[in-house]
Design an enzyme around this catalytic site. Structure first.
Site, PDB file in Angstrom:
ATOM      1  N   ASP A  85       0.846  -1.211   0.000  1.00 44.74           N
ATOM      2  CA  ASP A  85       0.000   0.000   0.000  1.00 44.74           C
ATOM      3  C   ASP A  85       0.872   1.248   0.000  1.00 44.74           C
ATOM      4  OD1 ASP A  85      -3.250   0.261   0.922  1.00 44.74           O
ATOM      5  OD2 ASP A  85      -2.032   2.090   0.960  1.00 44.74           O
ATOM      6  N   ILE A  86       0.359   2.304  -0.603  1.00 51.75           N
ATOM      7  CA  ILE A  86       1.094   3.572  -0.615  1.00 51.75           C
ATOM      8  C   ILE A  86       1.087   4.201   0.780  1.00 51.75           C
ATOM      9  CG2 ILE A  86      -0.843   5.059  -1.300  1.00 51.75           C
ATOM     10  CD1 ILE A  86       1.184   6.414  -3.297  1.00 51.75           C
ATOM     11  N   TYR A 216     -13.534   8.325 -13.953  1.00 46.59           N
ATOM     12  CA  TYR A 216     -13.173   7.152 -13.155  1.00 46.59           C
ATOM     13  C   TYR A 216     -13.717   5.877 -13.809  1.00 46.59           C
ATOM     14  CZ  TYR A 216     -13.877   3.649  -9.478  1.00 46.59           C
ATOM     15  OH  TYR A 216     -13.918   2.487  -8.774  1.00 46.59           O
ATOM     16  N   LYS A 220     -12.244   1.810 -15.218  1.00 44.17           N
ATOM     17  CA  LYS A 220     -12.712   0.480 -14.815  1.00 44.17           C
ATOM     18  C   LYS A 220     -13.177  -0.354 -16.013  1.00 44.17           C
ATOM     19  CE  LYS A 220     -11.673   0.876 -10.496  1.00 44.17           C
ATOM     20  NZ  LYS A 220     -10.697  -0.027  -9.882  1.00 44.17           N
TER      21      LYS A 220
HETATM   22  N1  NAD Z   1     -15.842   1.648  -2.436  1.00 44.08           N
HETATM   23  C1  NAD Z   1     -16.558   1.554  -3.541  1.00 44.08           C
HETATM   24  O1  NAD Z   1     -17.731   1.999  -3.602  1.00 44.08           O
HETATM   25  C2  NAD Z   1     -15.978   0.868  -4.742  1.00 44.08           C
HETATM   26  C3  NAD Z   1     -16.880   0.440  -5.730  1.00 44.08           C
HETATM   27  C4  NAD Z   1     -16.384  -0.203  -6.853  1.00 44.08           C
HETATM   28  C5  NAD Z   1     -15.035  -0.416  -6.993  1.00 44.08           C
HETATM   29  N2  NAD Z   1     -14.175   0.031  -6.034  1.00 44.08           N
HETATM   30  C6  NAD Z   1     -12.750  -0.248  -6.271  1.00 44.08           C
HETATM   31  O2  NAD Z   1     -12.273  -1.065  -5.229  1.00 44.08           O
HETATM   32  C7  NAD Z   1     -10.878  -0.852  -5.027  1.00 44.08           C
HETATM   33  C8  NAD Z   1     -10.619  -0.616  -3.544  1.00 44.08           C
HETATM   34  O3  NAD Z   1     -11.387   0.489  -3.145  1.00 44.08           O
HETATM   35  P1  NAD Z   1     -11.809   0.777  -1.644  1.00 44.08           P
HETATM   36  O4  NAD Z   1     -13.224   1.173  -1.683  1.00 44.08           O
HETATM   37  O5  NAD Z   1     -11.368  -0.306  -0.748  1.00 44.08           O
HETATM   38  O6  NAD Z   1     -10.946   2.111  -1.428  1.00 44.08           O
HETATM   39  P2  NAD Z   1     -10.005   2.600  -0.231  1.00 44.08           P
HETATM   40  O7  NAD Z   1      -9.645   4.008  -0.557  1.00 44.08           O
HETATM   41  O8  NAD Z   1     -10.610   2.294   1.072  1.00 44.08           O
HETATM   42  O9  NAD Z   1      -8.737   1.655  -0.418  1.00 44.08           O
HETATM   43  C9  NAD Z   1      -7.878   1.795  -1.511  1.00 44.08           C
HETATM   44  C10 NAD Z   1      -6.476   1.462  -1.059  1.00 44.08           C
HETATM   45  O10 NAD Z   1      -5.588   1.600  -2.187  1.00 44.08           O
HETATM   46  C11 NAD Z   1      -4.420   2.269  -1.747  1.00 44.08           C
HETATM   47  N3  NAD Z   1      -3.791   2.966  -2.867  1.00 44.08           N
HETATM   48  C12 NAD Z   1      -4.290   3.997  -3.592  1.00 44.08           C
HETATM   49  N4  NAD Z   1      -3.404   4.390  -4.513  1.00 44.08           N
HETATM   50  C13 NAD Z   1      -2.316   3.586  -4.378  1.00 44.08           C
HETATM   51  C14 NAD Z   1      -1.075   3.503  -5.056  1.00 44.08           C
HETATM   52  N5  NAD Z   1      -0.757   4.352  -6.045  1.00 44.08           N
HETATM   53  N6  NAD Z   1      -0.208   2.543  -4.691  1.00 44.08           N
HETATM   54  C15 NAD Z   1      -0.500   1.692  -3.670  1.00 44.08           C
HETATM   55  N7  NAD Z   1      -1.649   1.756  -2.970  1.00 44.08           N
HETATM   56  C16 NAD Z   1      -2.554   2.683  -3.333  1.00 44.08           C
HETATM   57  C17 NAD Z   1      -4.911   3.234  -0.695  1.00 44.08           C
HETATM   58  O11 NAD Z   1      -3.868   3.709   0.141  1.00 44.08           O
HETATM   59  C18 NAD Z   1      -5.965   2.407   0.019  1.00 44.08           C
HETATM   60  O12 NAD Z   1      -5.435   1.653   1.088  1.00 44.08           O
HETATM   61  C19 NAD Z   1     -10.497   0.318  -5.921  1.00 44.08           C
HETATM   62  O13 NAD Z   1      -9.883  -0.164  -7.086  1.00 44.08           O
HETATM   63  C20 NAD Z   1     -11.833   0.957  -6.253  1.00 44.08           C
HETATM   64  O14 NAD Z   1     -11.791   1.600  -7.497  1.00 44.08           O
HETATM   65  C21 NAD Z   1     -14.616   0.652  -4.902  1.00 44.08           C
END
Ligand code: NAD
Length: 327
Positions: A85-86, A216, A220
């Site tokens: 993670d970043i 965004y 996807k």
């Molecule tokens: N939450 C939603 O409603 C939702 C819906 C559909 C898809 N998603 C997808 O699910 C995935 C996870 O989302 P989430 O809801 O858990 O979000 P979140 O923000 O809670 O978690 C995302 C994680 O990715 C890490 N991250 C971001 N950029 C990074 C980088 N450049 N390098 C390394 N780590 C990085 C962040 O630090 C974080 O821990 C994403 O790809 C998002 O697009 C989320």
């Protein structure tokens, strides 16, 4: 002896000779006895062998949200876990806070509390070398890499005409380029393991256009296309590439001011539950969001034995929205 059974006996002798020469017979015997010992110990202690015992899962974006919940599912099934993670709260061109180093440490503690081994790596998915170094370290420690979850992503809400050049680059470099680099870094290790799984998280927004999340959502759609190409390219090497496409999920990615205000511009102080209720009013199942555990269970399915011959699939977990999508 028939010529078939002669051939089989000969092949067995040759293969045994080869194993003796290369020393693999000794290693195989030791490995088998280790498995027996582990099974015996598990039986004695009343526990059973779990589906991912001995496997290692690498999770990008594992500090929180869907990544962490999926890592917990893998850990419960017996896998060793790598959380990549970043872990940097303020990321340029991202309008909400990402997790901190302390959050990553808390995530590790949660995995270890499940009895799994867990290592963390602070790195950026935009950087191929970061991911290669993390995977090398994982293989040095755990012996193999078997399951990869490409999940790290960033979001953006707003009109297409307003998205800035910096936001566009960040969205594509993380959400698309990051997944491609995760795949590139993982392939040599999955080959060494004789195959494996790559699971990509896309979104319900990869199935349809959307006036608020157009920029965004396009990233996807790209994920689904890339995952299908990876499935075609690596299927013969026993590397299964599948996608989970979630609808709205309760994480800071969606539960933040920019998203809530963009979705409900006329509400004074919109909350995540307000947005969920608005979606629920028109959704197939009458619910408007998922919790991370729902998504994690779908992710786990693509890591499980049940899907060892499935690849190129996109599975929606989106309160029944799949019933409306064309694909
Ligand atoms: N939450 C939603 O409603 C939702 C819906 C559909 C898809 N998603 C997808 O699910 C995935 C996870 O989302 P989430 O809801 O858990 O979000 P979140 O923000 O809670 O978690 C995302 C994680 O990715 C890490 N991250 C971001 N950029 C990074 C980088 N450049 N390098 C390394 N780590 C990085 C962040 O630090 C974080 O821990 C994403 O790809 C998002 O697009 C989320």
């Amino acid at each position: 002896m028939t010529s078939n059974s002669k051939n089989t006996a000969h092949a067995q002798k040759v293969s045994r000779r080869q194993m003796l020469r290369t020393g693999t017979i000794g290693a195989a015997a030791v490995a088998a006895s280790t498995v027996m010992t582990a099974r015996h110990a598990a039986a004695q202690s009343g526990t059973t062998t779990r589906e991912l015992d001995g496997k290692t899962a690498f999770v990008t974006g594992g500090a929180r949200g869907i990544g962490l919940a999926s890592a917990e599912e893998f850990a419960k099934a017996g896998a060793n876990i790598v959380l990549f993670d970043i872990a940097t709260p303020n990321m340029p061109h991202v309008s909400y806070a990402l997790p901190s180093r302390a959050d990553l440490a808390t995530a590790q503690a949660r995995i270890e509390a499940l009895g799994a081994q867990c290592m963390t790596y602070r790195g950026d998915v935009r950087n191929l070398e970061d991911q290669q170094a993390a995977m090398r370290r994982a293989v040095d420690r755990f012996g193999s890499l078997d399951i990869v979850l490409a999940n790290a992503g960033v979001g953006h809400a707003g009109a297409i005409e307003d998205v800035t050049a910096g936001e566009i680059s960040t969205l594509y470099e993380v959400n698309v380029g990051g997944y491609m680099k995760t795949t590139q870094a993982a392939l040599p290790h999955l080959r060494t393991a004789g195959g494996g799984r790559i699971i990509y998280i896309s979104s319900g927004l990869s199935r349809t256009g959307n006036g608020i999340f157009g920029s965004y959502g396009a990233t996807k759609w790209a994920v689904n296309g890339f995952a299908k190409s990876a499935a075609l390219a690596y299927g013969r090497e026993n590397i299964m590439c599948n996608v989970v496409a979630p609808g709205l999920v309760r994480t800071p990615f969606a539960d933040n001011e920019a998203v809530l205000r963009a979705v409900l511009p006329n509400a004074e102080n919109p909350t995540f539950d307000d947005v969920s209720a608005a979606i629920a009013s028109g959704s197939t199942l009458g619910i408007g969001h998922h919790e991370v555990e729902d998504i994690a269970k779908a992710v786990m399915w693509f890591a499980s034995d049940a899907t060892k011959r499935m690849t190129g699939e996109v599975m929606d977990v989106s309160y029944g929205d799949a019933a409306r999508s064309v694909g």
